[in-house]
Design an enzyme around this catalytic site. Structure first.
Site, PDB file in Angstrom:
ATOM      1  N   ASN A  16      40.517  41.290  41.170  1.00 47.65           N
ATOM      2  CA  ASN A  16      39.763  40.777  40.124  1.00 47.65           C
ATOM      3  C   ASN A  16      38.450  40.188  40.646  1.00 47.65           C
ATOM      4  OD1 ASN A  16      38.584  40.287  37.746  1.00 47.65           O
ATOM      5  ND2 ASN A  16      40.045  39.009  36.955  1.00 47.65           N
ATOM      6  N   LYS A  18      35.687  39.441  38.812  1.00 49.41           N
ATOM      7  CA  LYS A  18      35.152  38.414  37.582  1.00 49.41           C
ATOM      8  C   LYS A  18      33.602  38.875  37.608  1.00 49.41           C
ATOM      9  CE  LYS A  18      39.013  35.571  38.342  1.00 49.41           C
ATOM     10  NZ  LYS A  18      39.713  34.122  37.901  1.00 49.41           N
ATOM     11  N   HIS A 101      43.211  39.784  30.146  1.00 46.45           N
ATOM     12  CA  HIS A 101      43.133  38.772  31.270  1.00 46.45           C
ATOM     13  C   HIS A 101      43.009  37.368  30.259  1.00 46.45           C
ATOM     14  CE1 HIS A 101      41.425  36.233  34.261  1.00 46.45           C
ATOM     15  NE2 HIS A 101      42.083  37.024  35.361  1.00 46.45           N
ATOM     16  N   GLU A 103      41.190  35.077  31.115  1.00 48.16           N
ATOM     17  CA  GLU A 103      39.934  34.378  30.625  1.00 48.16           C
ATOM     18  C   GLU A 103      39.138  35.088  29.286  1.00 48.16           C
ATOM     19  OE1 GLU A 103      38.098  35.156  34.553  1.00 48.16           O
ATOM     20  OE2 GLU A 103      39.603  33.394  35.253  1.00 48.16           O
ATOM     21  N   GLU A 173      50.437  36.034  34.797  1.00 48.17           N
ATOM     22  CA  GLU A 173      49.224  35.111  35.071  1.00 48.17           C
ATOM     23  C   GLU A 173      49.338  33.909  34.436  1.00 48.17           C
ATOM     24  OE1 GLU A 173      46.046  37.358  37.593  1.00 48.17           O
ATOM     25  OE2 GLU A 173      45.660  37.350  35.443  1.00 48.17           O
ATOM     26  N   GLY A 179      42.418  30.166  39.325  1.00 52.65           N
ATOM     27  CA  GLY A 179      41.318  29.745  39.749  1.00 52.65           C
ATOM     28  C   GLY A 179      41.514  28.386  39.901  1.00 52.65           C
ATOM     29  N   SER A 219      46.130  31.966  41.978  1.00 52.36           N
ATOM     30  CA  SER A 219      45.795  31.487  43.176  1.00 52.36           C
ATOM     31  C   SER A 219      46.735  31.854  44.432  1.00 52.36           C
ATOM     32  CB  SER A 219      46.167  29.771  43.130  1.00 52.36           C
ATOM     33  OG  SER A 219      45.065  29.332  42.193  1.00 52.36           O
TER      34      SER A 219
HETATM   35  C1  PEP Z   1      42.659  36.327  38.270  1.00 54.05           C
HETATM   36  O1  PEP Z   1      41.537  36.241  38.135  1.00 54.05           O
HETATM   37  O2  PEP Z   1      43.448  37.266  37.716  1.00 54.05           O
HETATM   38  C2  PEP Z   1      43.345  35.372  39.385  1.00 54.05           C
HETATM   39  C3  PEP Z   1      44.675  35.208  39.344  1.00 54.05           C
HETATM   40  O3  PEP Z   1      42.454  34.431  39.729  1.00 54.05           O
HETATM   41  P1  PEP Z   1      42.740  33.377  41.048  1.00 54.05           P
HETATM   42  O4  PEP Z   1      43.529  34.229  42.042  1.00 54.05           O
HETATM   43  O5  PEP Z   1      41.496  33.029  41.808  1.00 54.05           O
HETATM   44  O6  PEP Z   1      43.719  32.402  40.639  1.00 54.05           O
END
Ligand code: PEP
Length: 262
Positions: A16, A18, A101, A103, A173, A179, A219
């Site tokens: 992803n 973003k 997601h 976000e 998630e 992040g 992460s």
């Molecule tokens: C994501 O954006 O779905 C995500 C898991 O980001 P990150 O790996 O940076 O935590």
């Protein structure tokens, strides 16, 4: 680490991006990802670049990896300024889409009622939907993670019969791990994945729960991927930050592919 049963679910690694990269940087990264995907055919790879770069990246991918949208509209077409329909994603050679997601759930206030409609548009168009669920830190600390995951699944899947969900992927998630550099332990992630499967079994059937891929996001990086993916409940990862680094993402893809050889 859990004892292993033979994996019948093909591991999936999603990247992803973003709102990152430029067109040139995205294409360069895509070339490296295509090479890594071709070198690891046991894993399926999907990339979710910013909308303006989808067409160019889909052309470059030439089937080496899936290309998908980070979102799609709950509507089919019409006066919805700024939105992108599931049909437009198909028309741009995409084959997948992220739905819900965190976000978007938390940053843009997307509710399960909206997400169930987005899921319907994605399914009608023929996209592989990756439905994201996960609890916040406050919810985890007050022991509500299980209930939140269960409620998000029930809300987002409302009205969808099992027969329409053959390509569904669930991404667990935890919001506190996205992040932040904080990763759920493989055991914590596996416990949440079991919650996902319990809810899917309850809503549909044990067979459906068993064959649906549940991937972990939060992460994931080149160092922790192998440990996470070695757990039989964790069918791959949805990766943000580390998907922007070609070498790290290649290591993560290889870790997912190795799951099939273990
Ligand atoms: C994501 O954006 O779905 C995500 C898991 O980001 P990150 O790996 O940076 O935590």
């Amino acid at each position: 680490m859990a004892s292993r049963s033979p994996h019948t679910r093909i591991p999936l690694v999603g990247g992803n991006w973003k709102m990152n990269t430029t067109r040139a940087a995205g294409l360069e990264l895509s070339r490296a990802i295509a090479a890594a995907a071709r070198a690891n055919p046991a894993a399926e790879v999907a990339i979710y670049p910013p909308f303006p770069y989808l067409a160019a990246i889909a052309e470059l991918a030439a089937g080496a990896f899936r290309v998908g949208g980070q979102d799609c509209s709950a509507e089919t077409s019409g006066a919805f300024t700024g939105q992108t329909s599931a049909g437009m994603l198909i028309d741009t050679s995409c084959s997948s889409v992220l739905i819900g997601h965190s976000e978007r759930r938390h940053g843009l206030g997307e509710t399960d009622a909206i997400l169930t409609r987005k899921l319907a548009r994605a399914i009608e168009a023929g996209l592989m939907p990756v439905l994201c669920v996960g609890e916040t830190l406050a919810e985890r600390e007050s022991n509500r993670a299980h209930d939140v995951i269960d409620a998000q699944l029930r809300g987002s899947l409302a009205g969808h019969p099992e027969a329409s969900l053959a390509n569904l992927v669930i991404a667990y998630e935890p919001v506190w791990a996205i992040g932040t550099g904080r990763t759920a332990t493989p055991d914590d992630a596996a416990e949440a994945h079991r919650t996902v499967r319990q809810t899917l079994a309850d809503l549909y059937s044990a067979r459906f729960a068993e064959r649906t891929r549940v991937i972990y996001g939060g992460s994931v990086n080149a160092k922790n991927a192998a440990d996470l993916f070695s757990h039989e409940e964790i069918d791959g990862g949805l990766v943000g930050g580390a998907s922007l680094n070609a070498a790290d993402f290649a290591t993560i893809i290889a870790a997912a592919a190795a799951r099939c050889q273990a």
